[in-house]
Motif scaffolding. Structure first.
Motif, PDB file in Angstrom:
ATOM      1  N   LEU A 184      -1.870  12.477  26.674  1.00  0.00           N
ATOM      2  CA  LEU A 184      -1.020  11.418  26.144  1.00  0.00           C
ATOM      3  C   LEU A 184      -0.396  11.790  24.804  1.00  0.00           C
ATOM      4  N   VAL A 185      -1.132  12.525  23.978  1.00  0.00           N
ATOM      5  CA  VAL A 185      -0.647  12.813  22.625  1.00  0.00           C
ATOM      6  C   VAL A 185      -0.487  14.300  22.340  1.00  0.00           C
ATOM      7  N   GLY A 186      -0.903  15.148  23.251  1.00  0.00           N
ATOM      8  CA  GLY A 186      -0.884  16.589  23.022  1.00  0.00           C
ATOM      9  C   GLY A 186       0.483  17.156  22.694  1.00  0.00           C
ATOM     10  N   GLY A 187       1.536  16.603  23.224  1.00  0.00           N
ATOM     11  CA  GLY A 187       2.874  17.122  22.987  1.00  0.00           C
ATOM     12  C   GLY A 187       3.630  16.435  21.866  1.00  0.00           C
ATOM     13  N   LEU A 188       2.978  15.503  21.184  1.00  0.00           N
ATOM     14  CA  LEU A 188       3.658  14.765  20.119  1.00  0.00           C
ATOM     15  C   LEU A 188       3.658  15.574  18.825  1.00  0.00           C
ATOM     16  N   THR A 189       4.808  15.725  18.230  1.00  0.00           N
ATOM     17  CA  THR A 189       4.949  16.447  16.975  1.00  0.00           C
ATOM     18  C   THR A 189       4.270  15.677  15.846  1.00  0.00           C
ATOM     19  N   VAL A 246       1.083  15.065  15.427  1.00  0.00           N
ATOM     20  CA  VAL A 246      -0.092  14.290  15.830  1.00  0.00           C
ATOM     21  C   VAL A 246      -1.151  15.234  16.389  1.00  0.00           C
ATOM     22  N   GLU A 247      -2.382  15.046  15.933  1.00  0.00           N
ATOM     23  CA  GLU A 247      -3.505  15.815  16.462  1.00  0.00           C
ATOM     24  C   GLU A 247      -4.590  14.835  16.896  1.00  0.00           C
ATOM     25  N   LEU A 248      -5.089  14.980  18.101  1.00  0.00           N
ATOM     26  CA  LEU A 248      -6.141  14.102  18.606  1.00  0.00           C
ATOM     27  C   LEU A 248      -7.430  14.391  17.849  1.00  0.00           C
ATOM     28  N   MET A 250       0.854  -1.176   0.000  1.00  0.00           N
ATOM     29  CA  MET A 250       0.000   0.000   0.000  1.00  0.00           C
ATOM     30  C   MET A 250       0.897   1.235   0.000  1.00  0.00           C
ATOM     31  N   SER A 251       0.671   2.118  -0.911  1.00  0.00           N
ATOM     32  CA  SER A 251       1.496   3.317  -0.986  1.00  0.00           C
ATOM     33  C   SER A 251       1.099   4.313   0.095  1.00  0.00           C
ATOM     34  N   THR A 252       1.953   5.294   0.311  1.00  0.00           N
ATOM     35  CA  THR A 252       1.686   6.320   1.316  1.00  0.00           C
ATOM     36  C   THR A 252       0.387   7.050   1.019  1.00  0.00           C
ATOM     37  N   GLU A 253       0.093   7.282  -0.263  1.00  0.00           N
ATOM     38  CA  GLU A 253      -1.122   7.991  -0.639  1.00  0.00           C
ATOM     39  C   GLU A 253      -2.374   7.195  -0.295  1.00  0.00           C
ATOM     40  N   GLU A 254      -2.276   5.853  -0.271  1.00  0.00           N
ATOM     41  CA  GLU A 254      -3.423   5.004   0.024  1.00  0.00           C
ATOM     42  C   GLU A 254      -3.585   4.735   1.515  1.00  0.00           C
ATOM     43  N   THR A 255      -2.603   5.040   2.295  1.00  0.00           N
ATOM     44  CA  THR A 255      -2.622   4.761   3.723  1.00  0.00           C
ATOM     45  C   THR A 255      -3.401   5.838   4.459  1.00  0.00           C
ATOM     46  N   SER A 256      -4.278   5.435   5.349  1.00  0.00           N
ATOM     47  CA  SER A 256      -5.058   6.384   6.136  1.00  0.00           C
ATOM     48  C   SER A 256      -4.148   7.161   7.081  1.00  0.00           C
ATOM     49  N   ARG A 257      -4.486   8.394   7.297  1.00  0.00           N
ATOM     50  CA  ARG A 257      -3.734   9.217   8.250  1.00  0.00           C
ATOM     51  C   ARG A 257      -4.174   8.951   9.680  1.00  0.00           C
ATOM     52  N   PHE A 258      -5.263   8.231   9.851  1.00  0.00           N
ATOM     53  CA  PHE A 258      -5.809   8.007  11.184  1.00  0.00           C
ATOM     54  C   PHE A 258      -5.329   6.675  11.750  1.00  0.00           C
ATOM     55  N   VAL A 259      -4.999   6.691  13.023  1.00  0.00           N
ATOM     56  CA  VAL A 259      -4.510   5.504  13.720  1.00  0.00           C
ATOM     57  C   VAL A 259      -5.315   5.343  15.000  1.00  0.00           C
ATOM     58  N   ARG A 260      -5.841   4.158  15.225  1.00  0.00           N
ATOM     59  CA  ARG A 260      -6.533   3.879  16.486  1.00  0.00           C
ATOM     60  C   ARG A 260      -5.498   3.352  17.464  1.00  0.00           C
ATOM     61  N   LEU A 261      -5.334   4.023  18.573  1.00  0.00           N
ATOM     62  CA  LEU A 261      -4.385   3.642  19.609  1.00  0.00           C
ATOM     63  C   LEU A 261      -5.194   3.114  20.789  1.00  0.00           C
ATOM     64  N   ARG A 262      -5.042   1.847  21.090  1.00  0.00           N
ATOM     65  CA  ARG A 262      -5.785   1.241  22.205  1.00  0.00           C
ATOM     66  C   ARG A 262      -4.854   1.103  23.391  1.00  0.00           C
ATOM     67  N   VAL A 263      -5.298   1.608  24.513  1.00  0.00           N
ATOM     68  CA  VAL A 263      -4.516   1.533  25.737  1.00  0.00           C
ATOM     69  C   VAL A 263      -5.436   1.019  26.840  1.00  0.00           C
ATOM     70  N   GLU A 264      -4.982   0.019  27.547  1.00  0.00           N
ATOM     71  CA  GLU A 264      -5.737  -0.472  28.697  1.00  0.00           C
ATOM     72  C   GLU A 264      -4.830  -0.400  29.911  1.00  0.00           C
ATOM     73  N   LEU A 265      -5.294   0.270  30.932  1.00  0.00           N
ATOM     74  CA  LEU A 265      -4.518   0.437  32.148  1.00  0.00           C
ATOM     75  C   LEU A 265      -5.280  -0.153  33.326  1.00  0.00           C
TER      76      LEU A 265
END
Length: 114
Positions: free
Chosen positions: A69-74, A76-78, A1-16
């Motif tokens: 968790l993600v606010g300071g990551l370059t 990345v926007e929640l 899959m090329s970069t153009e076909e890849t979704s910009r969205f990522v589901r991050l699952r965290v269980e604590l």
């Protein structure tokens, strides 16, 4: 899959699973956070204060913010977040609490499909 076909969205699952040693301290911290929120309407504030006073899991949910968790990551926007908390019975020695179990199952499903 090329970069153009890849979704910009990522589901991050965290269980604590956290251990609360001082319920009163968690409740006080949640009440302080609620009191400091200038955008919270008074009726919502009263409901939130009651909820965190009655339930430590609710108090903890008011203190955990996915944006933190993600606010300071370059780069990345929640885009969306949801989370919940509940009191549970926890036995770290139980096989029911194998944290890698979901990963193994997903890997096996991907291998079966691929």
């Amino acid at each position: 899959m090329s970069t153009e076909e890849t979704s910009r969205f990522v589901r991050l699952r965290v269980e604590l699973v956290v251990e609360v040693d001082d319920r009163d301290a968690v409740t006080r911290a949640a009440l302080a956070r609620i009191a400091e929120d200038p955008d919270m309407p008074d009726d919502e504030r009263a409901h939130a204060e009651g909820a965190v006073t009655e339930d430590t899991a609710e108090a903890l949910a008011y203190l955990v913010d996915p944006f933190d968790l993600v606010g300071g990551l370059t780069g990345v926007e929640l885009a969306q977040a949801s989370w919940s908390s509940e009191q549970i019975e926890y036995d770290p020695d139980s096989p029911d609490w194998d944290l890698d179990e979901d990963d193994v199952q997903e890997d096996e499903e991907e291998e079966a499909v691929g």
